[in-house]
Design a protein around this motif. Structure first.
Motif, PDB file in Angstrom:
ATOM      1  N   TYR A 156      86.326  23.078  16.676  1.00 34.92           N
ATOM      2  CA  TYR A 156      86.586  23.932  15.466  1.00 34.92           C
ATOM      3  C   TYR A 156      86.101  24.797  14.452  1.00 34.92           C
ATOM      4  O   TYR A 156      85.974  25.292  13.789  1.00 34.92           O
ATOM      5  N   LYS A 157      86.302  25.505  15.414  1.00 33.15           N
ATOM      6  CA  LYS A 157      86.225  27.555  15.260  1.00 33.15           C
ATOM      7  C   LYS A 157      87.241  27.607  13.854  1.00 33.15           C
ATOM      8  O   LYS A 157      86.315  28.560  12.975  1.00 33.15           O
ATOM      9  N   PRO A 158      88.634  27.684  13.451  1.00 34.50           N
ATOM     10  CA  PRO A 158      89.164  27.687  13.085  1.00 34.50           C
ATOM     11  C   PRO A 158      88.494  27.119  11.505  1.00 34.50           C
ATOM     12  O   PRO A 158      88.853  27.961  10.445  1.00 34.50           O
ATOM     13  N   ALA A 159      88.469  26.182  11.793  1.00 33.05           N
ATOM     14  CA  ALA A 159      88.063  25.560  10.458  1.00 33.05           C
ATOM     15  C   ALA A 159      86.612  26.052  10.135  1.00 33.05           C
ATOM     16  O   ALA A 159      86.475  26.315   9.015  1.00 33.05           O
ATOM     17  N   ILE A 160      85.570  25.952  10.637  1.00 33.06           N
ATOM     18  CA  ILE A 160      84.181  27.254  10.607  1.00 33.06           C
ATOM     19  C   ILE A 160      84.354  28.174   9.280  1.00 33.06           C
ATOM     20  O   ILE A 160      83.996  28.284   8.899  1.00 33.06           O
ATOM     21  N   ASP A 161      85.205  29.135  10.660  1.00 30.44           N
ATOM     22  CA  ASP A 161      85.559  30.542  10.249  1.00 30.44           C
ATOM     23  C   ASP A 161      86.239  30.363   8.784  1.00 30.44           C
ATOM     24  O   ASP A 161      85.929  30.827   7.875  1.00 30.44           O
ATOM     25  N   ALA A 162      87.188  29.558   8.509  1.00 31.42           N
ATOM     26  CA  ALA A 162      88.235  29.881   7.342  1.00 31.42           C
ATOM     27  C   ALA A 162      86.695  28.858   6.156  1.00 31.42           C
ATOM     28  O   ALA A 162      86.790  29.761   5.290  1.00 31.42           O
ATOM     29  N   LEU A 163      86.020  28.186   6.275  1.00 31.74           N
ATOM     30  CA  LEU A 163      84.869  27.284   5.044  1.00 31.74           C
ATOM     31  C   LEU A 163      84.331  28.947   4.611  1.00 31.74           C
ATOM     32  O   LEU A 163      83.653  29.179   3.925  1.00 31.74           O
ATOM     33  N   GLU A 164      83.916  29.372   6.062  1.00 32.77           N
ATOM     34  CA  GLU A 164      82.485  30.563   5.732  1.00 32.77           C
ATOM     35  C   GLU A 164      83.284  31.464   5.091  1.00 32.77           C
ATOM     36  O   GLU A 164      83.173  32.226   4.032  1.00 32.77           O
ATOM     37  N   ARG A 219      67.252  24.726   5.645  1.00 29.50           N
ATOM     38  CA  ARG A 219      67.853  23.325   5.403  1.00 29.50           C
ATOM     39  C   ARG A 219      69.002  23.182   5.254  1.00 29.50           C
ATOM     40  O   ARG A 219      69.943  24.033   6.605  1.00 29.50           O
ATOM     41  N   ILE A 220      69.624  22.278   5.847  1.00 33.72           N
ATOM     42  CA  ILE A 220      70.485  22.067   7.268  1.00 33.72           C
ATOM     43  C   ILE A 220      71.801  21.399   5.909  1.00 33.72           C
ATOM     44  O   ILE A 220      71.858  20.222   4.956  1.00 33.72           O
ATOM     45  N   GLU A 221      72.981  21.374   6.442  1.00 37.75           N
ATOM     46  CA  GLU A 221      74.075  20.942   5.773  1.00 37.75           C
ATOM     47  C   GLU A 221      75.313  19.995   6.619  1.00 37.75           C
ATOM     48  O   GLU A 221      75.651  20.267   7.548  1.00 37.75           O
ATOM     49  N   LYS A 222      75.615  18.821   6.154  1.00 39.60           N
ATOM     50  CA  LYS A 222      76.437  18.080   7.081  1.00 39.60           C
ATOM     51  C   LYS A 222      77.821  18.485   6.427  1.00 39.60           C
ATOM     52  O   LYS A 222      78.062  18.834   5.009  1.00 39.60           O
ATOM     53  N   PHE A 223      78.601  18.295   7.550  1.00 37.79           N
ATOM     54  CA  PHE A 223      80.298  18.476   7.133  1.00 37.79           C
ATOM     55  C   PHE A 223      80.359  17.739   7.551  1.00 37.79           C
ATOM     56  O   PHE A 223      80.741  16.867   8.804  1.00 37.79           O
ATOM     57  N   ALA A 224      81.956  16.682   7.813  1.00 36.72           N
ATOM     58  CA  ALA A 224      82.717  15.384   8.364  1.00 36.72           C
ATOM     59  C   ALA A 224      84.154  16.818   8.185  1.00 36.72           C
ATOM     60  O   ALA A 224      84.630  18.103   7.110  1.00 36.72           O
ATOM     61  N   PHE A 225      84.568  16.812   9.443  1.00 33.61           N
ATOM     62  CA  PHE A 225      85.569  17.055   9.948  1.00 33.61           C
ATOM     63  C   PHE A 225      87.305  16.385  10.203  1.00 33.61           C
ATOM     64  O   PHE A 225      87.052  15.865  10.382  1.00 33.61           O
ATOM     65  N   VAL A 226      87.584  16.592   8.771  1.00 30.01           N
ATOM     66  CA  VAL A 226      89.042  15.688   7.855  1.00 30.01           C
ATOM     67  C   VAL A 226      90.191  16.971   8.123  1.00 30.01           C
ATOM     68  O   VAL A 226      89.955  17.929   7.543  1.00 30.01           O
ATOM     69  N   ASP A 227      91.216  16.144   8.749  1.00 29.33           N
ATOM     70  CA  ASP A 227      92.346  16.949   8.770  1.00 29.33           C
ATOM     71  C   ASP A 227      92.410  18.098   8.628  1.00 29.33           C
ATOM     72  O   ASP A 227      92.870  19.472   8.145  1.00 29.33           O
ATOM     73  N   GLY A 228      91.596  18.850   9.912  1.00 27.36           N
ATOM     74  CA  GLY A 228      91.231  19.825  10.126  1.00 27.36           C
ATOM     75  C   GLY A 228      90.365  21.857   9.465  1.00 27.36           C
ATOM     76  O   GLY A 228      90.437  22.263   9.916  1.00 27.36           O
ATOM     77  N   SER A 229      89.762  20.578   8.424  1.00 28.38           N
ATOM     78  CA  SER A 229      88.637  21.971   7.851  1.00 28.38           C
ATOM     79  C   SER A 229      87.978  20.711   7.472  1.00 28.38           C
ATOM     80  O   SER A 229      88.002  19.303   7.948  1.00 28.38           O
ATOM     81  N   LEU A 230      86.891  21.534   6.743  1.00 25.75           N
ATOM     82  CA  LEU A 230      85.234  20.715   6.969  1.00 25.75           C
ATOM     83  C   LEU A 230      85.090  20.645   5.418  1.00 25.75           C
ATOM     84  O   LEU A 230      85.730  21.017   4.795  1.00 25.75           O
TER      85      LEU A 230
END
Lengths: 245, 206
Positions: free
Chosen positions: A219-227, A78-89
């Motif tokens: 992107y790393k901060p946004a990814i870690d925050a989302l996770e 399964r694969i999900e798609k995100f857009a990078f908007v204003d520093g978050s996903l």
């Protein structure tokens, strides 16, 4: 030679064009105007046919590359798609007409394997190489904070030298387990943050590494925050054993 | 020679060898040198150029009486540019890998002097049928020249033909052959051979 004359001789100069009665400017402008209009119409029609195909192919390529850096197409369920908007996903949703919102040219992918275990994220990067911008895709695992892989999406680097960033196997396969920021080495990389450049393709390969560092930083901060927010939500809602990232 | 010089087949054949655009007329050298480092690229470039040349020649021949002579060059360029853009979009939509490999050189077909040369020298003075034969001949000649360059450079420079490895993994690739200097070296070599053969022939005829 013959009367169907071949004129590679300089008889092509403007003034010996056939039989001069001078043409009015209006006729000239009208001729070129009509010709331009017809050409424009034709191009619009053909563009209408080819543009969706081209866009679809680009999307496919992005997704294919993302799957590759996340550990191979076979592993991804399964694969999900995100857009990078204003520093978050922000998750991308597709409506009935196939329109994506929010729309983005460089989506970020999140992939899961067959057991629904998170493999990681794939996000794009780019950096000026020797000849042109080198677009890349980077695979990143938020659970280990390390890389999964990197793929060069296309390059115009010098054939035989710079384009070894695609062909050199050591360079292409050295990424899994590495941690950013990456440090460039010359064939003796050993630590987790050290990676090798390619001798003979130094400019291109170090451009790739710079591009990776920049993309990871972005992107790393946004990814870690989302996770962390996702896993907290998951834990509190279902007490699932999802590993906190 | 008893063959009619103006027959369709004579016009077609002339472009292939006797008046080969690259090897004899030295036209269209920029793409001939720039994108012929592999056989695949040569075929794609030759094909795209052939398409543009044939379409432009036939169209120019059809509309030759409608275009005032003062603006004919602009009109030819407009026609050529339109077909080049069509080829560009078509390649990107249907064979994107090749489109990626050829990069900017597709757009540069517009300024390939061979194509404009055929419009001015032939298509604008002859019937569409003859223009078609001339374009097919010249385009095929261009393709053959590109293939010669591409084959020699790929075999020596990468040890492969059409991407298929010929000499195994231990072949020491002569990388310079797929770099720009290799294009000049190869073209020079081919031209040298042709000139040498020609001089032999005129000597023998004496």
């Amino acid at each position: 030679m013959s009367d169907i004359e071949e004129t590679t001789k300089p008889s092509t100069a403007i003034d010996d064009a056939p039989e001069e009665k001078s043409t009015s400017s209006f006729v000239m402008i009208a001729t070129l105007g009509v010709a331009g209009l017809l050409a424009g119409l034709l191009l619009v029609v053909v563009d209408g046919i080819t543009a969706p195909r081209i866009a679809k192919y680009r999307k496919q390529q992005q997704e294919l590359a993302a799957k590759e850096v996340l550990g191979g197409e076979g592993r991804i369920l399964r694969i999900e798609k995100f857009a990078f908007v204003d520093g978050s996903l922000v998750p991308i949703t597709v409506d009935d007409t196939g329109q994506e919102s929010p729309s983005t040219d460089s989506p970020i992918f999140r992939g899961y394997d067959a057991n629904n275990v998170l493999l990681g994220y794939a996000f794009p990067g780019a950096e000026f190489g020797y000849a042109d911008v080198i677009p890349i895709v980077i695979g990143y695992s938020p659970s280990t904070h390390s890389l999964l892989g990197m793929k060069v999406l296309g390059n115009k680097e010098t054939p035989g030298l710079g384009d070894n960033i695609v062909n050199d196997e050591h360079f292409a396969n050295q990424w899994p387990g590495k941690t950013a920021p990456l440090v460039q080495m010359k064939g003796n990389a050993s630590l987790a943050n050290e990676v090798d450049t390619i001798s003979g393709a130094t400019i291109s390969s170090s451009a790739v590494i710079r591009g990776m560092n920049r993309a990871i930083e972005l992107y790393k901060p946004a990814i870690d925050a989302l996770e962390s927010s996702d896993s907290q939500a998951a834990v509190s809602a279902t007490k699932s054993e999802k590993e906190a990232g | 020679m008893a063959i009619d010089k103006h027959s369709d087949s004579a016009i077609f054949r002339r472009g292939i060898w006797q008046d080969n655009p690259v090897l004899i007329q030295m036209l269209g050298l920029c793409p001939a040198l720039a994108v012929t480092n592999t056989v695949k690229n040569s075929i794609a470039m030759g094909g795209a150029t052939l398409f543009v040349l044939v379409c432009s020649s036939v169209l120019v021949s059809l509309v030759k009486n409608l275009i005032p002579s003062e603006v004919r060059i602009s009109a030819y360029i407009l026609i050529i540019a339109t077909f080049v853009t069509l080829a560009d979009m078509g390649l990107e939509a249907y064979v994107p890998e090749i489109h990626k490999a050829l990069g900017a050189f597709i757009a540069l077909i517009v300024v390939n002097c061979m194509i404009l040369g055929r419009q001015e020298a032939f298509a604008s003075k002859n019937t569409p049928r003859k223009a078609l034969m001339d374009a097919l001949g010249t385009g095929t000649g261009f393709m053959i020249a590109l293939l010669m360059l591409g084959a020699i450079r790929e075999i020596i420079g990468m040890g492969s033909f059409f991407g298929i490895s010929l000499f195994g993994p231990n072949y020491a690739k002569w990388v310079v052959m797929i770099l720009p200097p290799g294009g000049f070296l190869t073209l020079g070599g081919i031209l040298l051979f042709i000139a040498w053969r020609e001089s032999k022939r005129t000597e023998a005829a004496k």
